[in-house]
Design a protein around this motif. Structure first.
Motif, PDB file in Angstrom:
ATOM      1  N   LEU B  40      63.584  64.017  36.377  1.00  0.00           N
ATOM      2  CA  LEU B  40      63.470  64.241  34.927  1.00  0.00           C
ATOM      3  C   LEU B  40      62.028  64.061  34.428  1.00  0.00           C
ATOM      4  O   LEU B  40      61.503  64.859  33.683  1.00  0.00           O
ATOM      5  N   ARG B  41      61.459  62.940  34.838  1.00  0.00           N
ATOM      6  CA  ARG B  41      60.122  62.592  34.342  1.00  0.00           C
ATOM      7  C   ARG B  41      59.298  61.950  35.459  1.00  0.00           C
ATOM      8  O   ARG B  41      59.867  61.365  36.394  1.00  0.00           O
ATOM      9  N   SER B  42      57.992  62.024  35.259  1.00  0.00           N
ATOM     10  CA  SER B  42      57.087  61.302  36.181  1.00  0.00           C
ATOM     11  C   SER B  42      55.875  60.827  35.389  1.00  0.00           C
ATOM     12  O   SER B  42      55.495  61.461  34.409  1.00  0.00           O
ATOM     13  N   PHE B  43      55.333  59.734  35.772  1.00  0.00           N
ATOM     14  CA  PHE B  43      54.080  59.268  35.150  1.00  0.00           C
ATOM     15  C   PHE B  43      53.287  58.388  36.122  1.00  0.00           C
ATOM     16  O   PHE B  43      53.839  57.852  37.090  1.00  0.00           O
ATOM     17  N   VAL B  44      51.990  58.302  35.835  1.00  0.00           N
ATOM     18  CA  VAL B  44      51.128  57.423  36.629  1.00  0.00           C
ATOM     19  C   VAL B  44      50.548  56.375  35.690  1.00  0.00           C
ATOM     20  O   VAL B  44      50.033  56.710  34.630  1.00  0.00           O
ATOM     21  N   ALA B  45      50.701  55.096  36.080  1.00  0.00           N
ATOM     22  CA  ALA B  45      50.076  54.020  35.304  1.00  0.00           C
ATOM     23  C   ALA B  45      48.939  53.442  36.145  1.00  0.00           C
ATOM     24  O   ALA B  45      49.147  53.047  37.293  1.00  0.00           O
ATOM     25  N   GLY B  46      47.743  53.445  35.565  1.00  0.00           N
ATOM     26  CA  GLY B  46      46.572  52.916  36.296  1.00  0.00           C
ATOM     27  C   GLY B  46      46.367  51.450  35.953  1.00  0.00           C
ATOM     28  O   GLY B  46      46.757  50.993  34.880  1.00  0.00           O
ATOM     29  N   ILE B  47      45.758  50.704  36.882  1.00  0.00           N
ATOM     30  CA  ILE B  47      45.478  49.284  36.618  1.00  0.00           C
ATOM     31  C   ILE B  47      44.013  49.139  36.236  1.00  0.00           C
ATOM     32  O   ILE B  47      43.124  49.565  36.972  1.00  0.00           O
ATOM     33  N   ASP B  48      43.783  48.533  35.057  1.00  0.00           N
ATOM     34  CA  ASP B  48      42.405  48.263  34.647  1.00  0.00           C
ATOM     35  C   ASP B  48      41.851  47.171  35.566  1.00  0.00           C
ATOM     36  O   ASP B  48      42.366  46.056  35.578  1.00  0.00           O
ATOM     37  N   PRO B  49      40.807  47.476  36.363  1.00  0.00           N
ATOM     38  CA  PRO B  49      40.341  46.497  37.352  1.00  0.00           C
ATOM     39  C   PRO B  49      39.761  45.218  36.729  1.00  0.00           C
ATOM     40  O   PRO B  49      39.632  44.205  37.406  1.00  0.00           O
ATOM     41  N   ALA B  50      39.428  45.275  35.458  1.00  0.00           N
ATOM     42  CA  ALA B  50      38.859  44.067  34.842  1.00  0.00           C
ATOM     43  C   ALA B  50      39.941  43.159  34.290  1.00  0.00           C
ATOM     44  O   ALA B  50      39.838  41.940  34.346  1.00  0.00           O
ATOM     45  N   GLY B  52      43.681  43.844  34.566  1.00  0.00           N
ATOM     46  CA  GLY B  52      45.002  43.866  35.176  1.00  0.00           C
ATOM     47  C   GLY B  52      46.050  44.550  34.310  1.00  0.00           C
ATOM     48  O   GLY B  52      47.235  44.536  34.645  1.00  0.00           O
ATOM     49  N   LEU B  53      45.629  45.106  33.180  1.00  0.00           N
ATOM     50  CA  LEU B  53      46.604  45.809  32.329  1.00  0.00           C
ATOM     51  C   LEU B  53      46.960  47.143  32.959  1.00  0.00           C
ATOM     52  O   LEU B  53      46.122  47.820  33.529  1.00  0.00           O
ATOM     53  N   LEU B  54      48.298  47.488  32.831  1.00  0.00           N
ATOM     54  CA  LEU B  54      48.746  48.805  33.301  1.00  0.00           C
ATOM     55  C   LEU B  54      48.666  49.769  32.134  1.00  0.00           C
ATOM     56  O   LEU B  54      49.078  49.472  31.024  1.00  0.00           O
ATOM     57  N   GLU B  55      48.147  50.953  32.407  1.00  0.00           N
ATOM     58  CA  GLU B  55      47.870  51.882  31.328  1.00  0.00           C
ATOM     59  C   GLU B  55      48.322  53.269  31.792  1.00  0.00           C
ATOM     60  O   GLU B  55      48.003  53.663  32.910  1.00  0.00           O
ATOM     61  N   VAL B  56      49.096  53.971  30.949  1.00  0.00           N
ATOM     62  CA  VAL B  56      49.590  55.301  31.357  1.00  0.00           C
ATOM     63  C   VAL B  56      48.423  56.273  31.407  1.00  0.00           C
ATOM     64  O   VAL B  56      47.710  56.471  30.424  1.00  0.00           O
ATOM     65  N   LEU B  57      48.197  56.848  32.590  1.00  0.00           N
ATOM     66  CA  LEU B  57      47.082  57.786  32.757  1.00  0.00           C
ATOM     67  C   LEU B  57      47.523  59.216  32.489  1.00  0.00           C
ATOM     68  O   LEU B  57      46.771  60.019  31.934  1.00  0.00           O
ATOM     69  N   ALA B  58      48.742  59.554  32.939  1.00  0.00           N
ATOM     70  CA  ALA B  58      49.248  60.923  32.755  1.00  0.00           C
ATOM     71  C   ALA B  58      50.763  60.895  32.880  1.00  0.00           C
ATOM     72  O   ALA B  58      51.318  60.021  33.552  1.00  0.00           O
ATOM     73  N   ALA B  59      51.423  61.827  32.206  1.00  0.00           N
ATOM     74  CA  ALA B  59      52.895  61.872  32.251  1.00  0.00           C
ATOM     75  C   ALA B  59      53.370  63.313  32.196  1.00  0.00           C
ATOM     76  O   ALA B  59      52.744  64.156  31.555  1.00  0.00           O
ATOM     77  N   GLN B  60      54.472  63.620  32.895  1.00  0.00           N
ATOM     78  CA  GLN B  60      55.067  64.966  32.886  1.00  0.00           C
ATOM     79  C   GLN B  60      56.580  64.813  32.729  1.00  0.00           C
ATOM     80  O   GLN B  60      57.146  63.761  33.017  1.00  0.00           O
ATOM     81  N   GLY B  61      57.219  65.885  32.230  1.00  0.00           N
ATOM     82  CA  GLY B  61      58.673  65.852  32.081  1.00  0.00           C
ATOM     83  C   GLY B  61      59.070  65.817  30.622  1.00  0.00           C
ATOM     84  O   GLY B  61      58.258  66.111  29.733  1.00  0.00           O
TER      85      GLY B  61
END
Lengths: 144, 580
Positions: B40-50, B52-61
């Protein structure tokens, strides 16, 4: 009495030297620049017996130019170079080229005008002797 | 599916590696994940190296709102932050086959029945992002589908790593450009700090530079809380972690600087409790440390997250330090050239002034000579007051000439006409000239017979030595002793590099039995215009120092106060090649 040429671009210096040397019974002529001096050196009439010239006027080596012209006109003329303190190296070069002597203008505790007059008198005496054939016929430099 | 899938992955990989289109590649990989696993859906969450917060980089669906795509997740607690955080914390894939019963699952879309979260690793094996794919069917993600998604996670990892490398490469290139273009030292350091902060993902960055005396590192510029302490915060060389980098010339990289014995925490970008990872590198030019560049990250990141700096980060900071050092040195050289040109202009102006004043003084001397002549023709009673006046005038002119002499010596101290000389001979001649006038002072001379020759301007060096001797004698009005000695010394270069040739030096020591130089003025005696006497301009010892230094030598006063002055002159000896 000798025919003396004083070369200095400072009118006060010319006046002071002229007065003092005239007091010593010399006939004193003055030039205010290298160009004036060169013109007077090649002009007609008898050659100057003694030439007293400042070392640095228009250039650092004005005195060398005047020395060469004076000796070219009459190798028996005596040239006394006046130098600023600390410019002895230039003066030594002049001695090697045939100057009669050099005098530093600012020697503390010395009345340089008396010293110059003394040297001019001696130089005039020697030039006279050489010209009359009684003195040494060729002389380079003096440590007087 | 297999051929299509392989072709698609191949295309994505080449775009990621060859064309650096990371954003397009990630979005395309997310689309491929939907297509090849019927999700149904997909997304990538990146980790801010400074942080540790997870942040949505891109999403589809389906049904993604703009807010969803901008959301940031703070992953504090492994049990409450969903399966994305679970994959980030464990570095392992997590499959929630039934989201309704999963202990970690946090629901966002109500139509999801199963979901997979796959860690995306970087070149050092650390999680840099998480790929999430959701399905409306329970137990949808069998091993085959997970394998398909794992490949796509690797594609995304490649795109992110490539993007990081490209950014770093650009940042380093940018630093080079900034270094070349910066017109002021402040502009240069500001740009470098900005680039370091963005390249190394750190919140604080500080630049400490050596002071002129090379005894302290002073904060020159900062990003973060230390900005207010610029110009004030300072470490001694060797003090704390920052001072250690300066004294050893080696970088320091720590996960917890507070555990390190060298840590002092005097000027930290954050409070000791908040202090996290630390990295400091030397700013250097050739073998000389000019300063220290340091970065840090806070500790208050999620406990599972390692906010450490990597070996690559260290290499980048070291390279930046080297580039910055080279640029700072260029600026220093430029400043020095300007200063020298200005000094040369002042020197020329002074020399001309001395010449002109000398000429005028000479003319005045002529006038005084004339006045004295005229005075002699006056009756004696009129002569007397005028003779006193002219004598006073004459004495004033002589003192003026003394000053001109001293000033000219100062101006020409460095103009040398060198030749091969014997220091022993120069010392002996200077002593003879001086002691002809001062027979109340005893002279002891001890000369080394093996003293090598030196290249020197004999007359200037002799006058400088004469000044020291006259000085010594003048401070012993009731007589005393002056001793002169010479020795030959070998000096190894201070860098400790034993392969460098040994330089021979000749040392002369001139000591007297006067009162010596009080400790509080030892530093000042060589400065121009310093004098304890009324006569002269106080240029004497500064001229001596100028002459010695122009000979590439050094002069120090090493006597004990109250026990006589002792001047030590060290001059480089001629090498065998020079003598030949």
């Amino acid at each position: 009495m000798a025919r003396v040429l004083v070369v200095d671009d400072e009118p006060d210096v010319q006046d002071a030297l002229k007065r003092r040397l005239e007091r010593a019974d010399h006939s004193v002529h003055c030039a205010s620049s290298t160009e004036d001096a060169l013109t007077m050196l090649v002009a007609g009439g008898p050659a100057f017996d003694v030439i007293i010239t400042d070392m640095s006027m228009e250039s650092e080596n004005s005195g060398v130019e005047i020395l060469q012209a004076a000796l070219h006109r009459d190798s028996l003329s005596a040239v006394i170079i006046l130098t600023a303190y600390g410019n002895v190296r230039n003066a030594v070069t002049c001695m090697q080229m045939g100057a009669y002597d050099y005098v530093e203008k600012n020697i503390p505790d010395v009345d340089v005008f008396e010293l110059i007059t003394l040297k001019a008198n001696r130089a005039a005496q020697q030039v006279r002797e050489r010209r009359s054939g009684s003195g040494p016929t060729f002389r380079l430099g003096s440590a007087a | 599916m297999t051929t299509d899938y392989v072709d698609r992955v191949n295309a994505l990989m080449s775009r990621a590696v060859l064309h650096h289109e990371s954003e397009l590649v990630i979005n395309d990989a997310l689309k491929a994940a939907l297509e090849f696993t019927d999700s149904l859906r997909s997304f990538v969450a990146g980790i801010d190296p400074a942080t540790g917060l997870l942040e949505v980089l891109a999403a589809q669906g389906l049904d993604w709102s703009p807010q969803d795509k901008d959301s940031r997740l703070t992953v504090h607690n492994a049990t409450q932050s969903g399966i994305t955080a679970r994959a980030a914390i464990t570095s392992k894939p997590y499959v929630a086959q039934n989201v309704l019963t999963d202990q970690y699952y946090v629901s966002h879309f109500t139509d999801v029945m199963s979901e997979v979260a796959l860690p995306v690793l970087d070149s050092e094996g650390l999680v840099q992002a998480v790929l999430n794919v959701q399905s409306g069917e329970a137990a949808w993600y069998n091993p085959q589908r997970v394998a398909v998604l794992q490949t796509l996670a690797n594609v995304i990892g490649t795109a992110l790593v490539t993007q990081t490398f490209v950014r770093r490469e650009r940042a380093l290139g940018q630093i080079g450009l900034e270094l070349a273009a910066a017109t002021t030292r402040e502009h240069l350091t500001r740009k470098v700090l900005d680039l370091v902060v963005s390249t190394l993902h750190c919140q604080a960055c500080s630049l400490f530079l050596m002071n002129d005396a090379r005894t302290q590192l002073v904060l020159h510029s900062a990003r973060g809380s230390l900005q207010e302490k610029v110009g004030e915060a300072a470490y001694n060389i060797g003090e704390g972690l920052t001072g250690s980098v300066a004294s050893t010339g080696c970088a320091i990289r720590l996960e917890d600087p507070r555990q390190d014995a060298r840590w002092r925490g005097r000027f930290s970008e954050m409070t000791p409790d908040a202090m996290g990872a630390f990295l400091a590198a030397p700013v250097y030019f050739r073998d000389r440390v000019l300063g220290v560049l340091r970065v840090s990250r806070p500790r208050n990141t999620p406990s599972w997250f390692q906010a450490r700096f990597t070996e690559t980060d260290e290499r980048i900071l070291c390279a930046t330090g080297a580039q910055l050092g080279s640029a700072l040195e260029t600026h220093n050289a430029f400043d020095a050239r300007l200063r020298n040109e200005r000094m040369a202009a002042w020197g020329e102006l002074s020399a001309r002034s001395v010449h002109m004043v000398g000429n005028k003084t000479f003319a005045i001397k002529g006038h005084v000579n004339e006045i004295k002549h005229h005075l002699q023709s006056l009756p004696h009673r009129h002569q007397q007051p005028l003779v006193q006046l002219t004598n006073g005038l004459e004495q004033s002119i002589y003192r003026l000439e003394d000053i001109l002499t001293e000033f000219r010596d100062f101006l020409t101290a460095t103009q040398l006409n060198t030749r091969c000389c014997s220091l022993n001979t120069l010392l002996h001649e200077a002593a003879n000239e001086c002691f002809l006038h001062h027979q109340s002072v005893n002279l002891h001379e001890h000369y080394s017979e093996l003293l090598p020759a030196i290249m020197a301007d004999a007359s200037r060096l002799k006058r400088a030595i004469g000044e020291l001797l006259e000085n010594a004698v003048s401070f012993m009005p009731c007589g005393g002793t002056v001793s002169i000695s010479t020795t030959v010394d070998e000096m190894k270069p201070s860098t400790g590099n034993t392969s460098m040739p040994v330089q021979l030096f000749v040392t002369a020591v001139i000591a007297d039995s006067g009162n010596g130089v009080p400790t509080e003025i030892k530093e000042q005696i060589f400065r121009p215009f310093f004098s304890t006497r009324s006569r002269g301009m106080g240029l004497g010892l500064s001229i001596v120092k100028g002459v010695i230094e122009a000979h590439h030598g050094t002069i120090r006063e090493i006597g004990k106060p109250g026990m006589g002055a002792m001047f030590e002159i060290v001059l480089p000896a001629m090498t065998t090649e020079e003598v030949i």
